[in-house]
Design a protein around this motif. Structure first.
Motif, short mmCIF file in Angstrom:
data_model
loop_
_atom_site.label_atom_id
_atom_site.label_comp_id
_atom_site.label_asym_id
_atom_site.label_seq_id
_atom_site.Cartn_x
_atom_site.Cartn_y
_atom_site.Cartn_z
N TRP A 20 0.83 -1.22 0.00
CA TRP A 20 0.00 0.00 0.00
C TRP A 20 0.86 1.25 0.00
O TRP A 20 0.41 2.32 -0.41
CB TRP A 20 -1.05 -0.02 1.09
CG TRP A 20 -0.69 0.34 2.50
CD1 TRP A 20 -0.14 1.49 2.94
CD2 TRP A 20 -0.93 -0.48 3.66
NE1 TRP A 20 0.00 1.45 4.31
CE2 TRP A 20 -0.49 0.27 4.78
CE3 TRP A 20 -1.49 -1.72 3.89
CZ2 TRP A 20 -0.57 -0.21 6.09
CZ3 TRP A 20 -1.57 -2.19 5.18
CH2 TRP A 20 -1.12 -1.45 6.27
N SER A 23 1.41 2.00 -3.66
CA SER A 23 0.20 2.62 -4.23
C SER A 23 0.07 4.09 -3.84
O SER A 23 -0.07 4.97 -4.70
CB SER A 23 -1.03 1.84 -3.75
OG SER A 23 -2.22 2.50 -4.09
N SER A 24 0.13 4.39 -2.54
CA SER A 24 -0.13 5.76 -2.09
C SER A 24 1.01 6.70 -2.46
O SER A 24 0.78 7.89 -2.73
CB SER A 24 -0.36 5.79 -0.58
OG SER A 24 0.77 5.33 0.12
N ALA A 83 -8.08 -4.04 -4.83
CA ALA A 83 -6.98 -3.18 -5.29
C ALA A 83 -6.36 -3.73 -6.58
O ALA A 83 -5.97 -2.97 -7.47
CB ALA A 83 -5.92 -3.06 -4.20
N MET A 113 -7.01 -0.80 -0.72
CA MET A 113 -5.97 -0.50 0.25
C MET A 113 -6.55 -0.16 1.62
O MET A 113 -5.94 -0.43 2.66
CB MET A 113 -5.10 0.65 -0.26
CG MET A 113 -4.32 0.33 -1.53
SD MET A 113 -3.22 -1.09 -1.31
CE MET A 113 -2.67 -1.36 -3.00
N GLU A 117 -5.39 -1.63 5.24
CA GLU A 117 -4.96 -0.83 6.39
C GLU A 117 -5.85 -1.08 7.61
O GLU A 117 -5.36 -1.16 8.74
CB GLU A 117 -4.95 0.65 6.03
CG GLU A 117 -3.88 1.04 5.02
CD GLU A 117 -3.27 2.40 5.30
OE1 GLU A 117 -3.04 2.72 6.48
OE2 GLU A 117 -3.03 3.14 4.32
#
Length: 418
Positions: A20, A23-24, A83, A113, A117
């Protein structure tokens, strides 16, 4: 013996933190790229962050309800699949070449995501000795820092070509003209997301196959858990949880304001080329990674809340330097900001869910919802920067205020008083 049994589950969960982060932390690169391909200004492009992080406000409560009804593993597998599908949607989005299409893709990826989390953070804290939960979560989050570094240093160079053309500056002999330029730049955005999608789907298969240990109320059967509250709003009345949610809102907003505008700051305001800017961005994320590792080691001797307060105060002072000087001084100060904000998210998260028992999943949902700070604080910062171009650096007053709130949480807000 129990700790040894937890090694494989922890390793698999640690991999989620890495993914993640990829991704972010691709978002700042995408903001820079979409400014070119969709002809956006700084403020308009900042809504890329809004589309992504809005999912974190909408879905944590439904996700926590699903995990309460089923398990952490169920949440993880759902997140990986959603995702992964979102990454594949980059293929049609690149064909459409419209800003709204990319925003939709980012929203779908972020939804997946968000599952990860909401599931992984509390799972890591519960899978082991409660006394070492902050250290364990910081260790897990160091893999998040590794993903951020790879995304910034390498994937950003894969996406950004270094050709910062507009319709007016595009060379007359460029193959295909403006449409040709947009096609080339658009194609470069697809590859990282297609690779990420493939990895996410493979890891989903691994989670389906591997048996994860059940923790807390997951040891009860489904019929027993069915009669329990799926989401417990009363947890927000707990002092350390309430302030934890507030601190997470401001931390996420401040961090993303600095992260997402870093490349824009370097290229648009500090006058650096894209190749030099992405190198600085890689160093920026390397500082973040080092901060996580060093912070995790320091927590052996320094109480997590004290280290949080100290790091937050240092970042307030660094933001003052950025606000006053701007330019290259501001860039070097941001590298230090990255180092000192590294431990804040996992430390605040673990402090906020301390001693909650069966309320942990509900608190986790609200803490993840606080990531919605990413969907509004960076936009406010970008608006100030765009509308005050002569004194653009004054915009960093916003993250300065955010880090001040984090300092308060490390000082008093974390205390369990009820």
């Amino acid at each position: 013996m129990k700790e040894k049994k937890n090694i494989l589950p922890l390793a698999l969960v640690f991999s989620l933190f890495f993914m993640w982060a990829i991704s972010s932390n691709l978002l700042p690169t995408m903001i820079r790229q979409l400014m070119k391909t969709c002809e956006l200004n700084t403020f308009e492009a900042s809504f890329t962050e809004s589309a992504y992080w809005l999912a974190y406000f909408i879905f944590p409560i439904p996700i926590a309800m699903l995990m309460k009804r089923y398990s952490y593993k169920f949440g993880v597998v759902c997140g990986l699949l959603i995702a992964g599908i979102g990454g594949l949607l980059f293929i049609p989005a690149a064909m459409v070449k419209e800003y709204w299409a990319y925003l939709c893709v980012f929203f779908v990826i972020a939804t997946g995501m968000c599952f990860l989390e909401t599931s992984a953070n509390p799972y890591v804290t519960a899978l082991g000795n409660p006394d070492t939960a902050p250290r364990r979560l910081n260790l897990a989050q160091s893999f998040n820092g590794l993903g951020a570094f790879i995304s910034a240093m390498f994937l950003s160079k894969l996406v950004l070509s270094g050709n910062d053309y507009t319709r007016e500056t595009l060379p007359a002999d460029y193959p295909g003209g403006w449409d040709g330029f947009v096609n080339v730049e658009t194609e470069s955005m697809k590859l990282p997301y297609l690779i990420l999608a493939a990895v996410l789907l493979i890891v989903a298969v691994c989670f389906i196959i591997v048996k994860l240990p059940k923790i807390g109320d997951e040891n009860n059967d489904n019929s027993a858990r069915a009669g329990q509250k799926l989401i417990d709003f009363s947890v927000l009345r707990r002092h350390h949880v309430k302030w934890g949610v507030i601190a997470q809102f401001f931390y996420n907003g401040g961090q993303t304001a600095v992260n997402s505008l870093f490349l824009v700051y370097c290229c648009t305001y500090a006058g650096l080329s894209e190749s030099v800017a992405t190198t600085f961005f890689g160093i920026y994320m390397l500082c973040f990674l080092l901060g996580r590792w060093i912070g995790t080691m320091l927590m052996v001797r320094i109480a997590p809340q004290k280290l949080l307060c100290l790091y937050a105060i240092v970042n307030v002072l660094l933001c003052v330097i950025i606000t006053v000087f701007g330019g290259m001084v501001g860039i070097y100060a941001m590298l230090a900001v990255s180092f000192f904000m590294s431990i804040m998210y996992p430390t605040q998260f673990s402090l906020a869910i301390a001693g909650l028992g069966e309320q942990t999943k509900s608190a986790s949902a609200f803490l993840v919802m606080a990531i919605v700070g990413n969907a509004c604080v960076p936009q406010f910062t970008a608006y100030i920067m765009h509308s005050s171009e002569q004194i653009y650096h004054i915009a960093y007053i916003v993250p300065m205020i955010c880090f001040a709130v984090c300092a308060f949480y490390g000082w008093k807000g974390h205390k369990i008083t009820d």
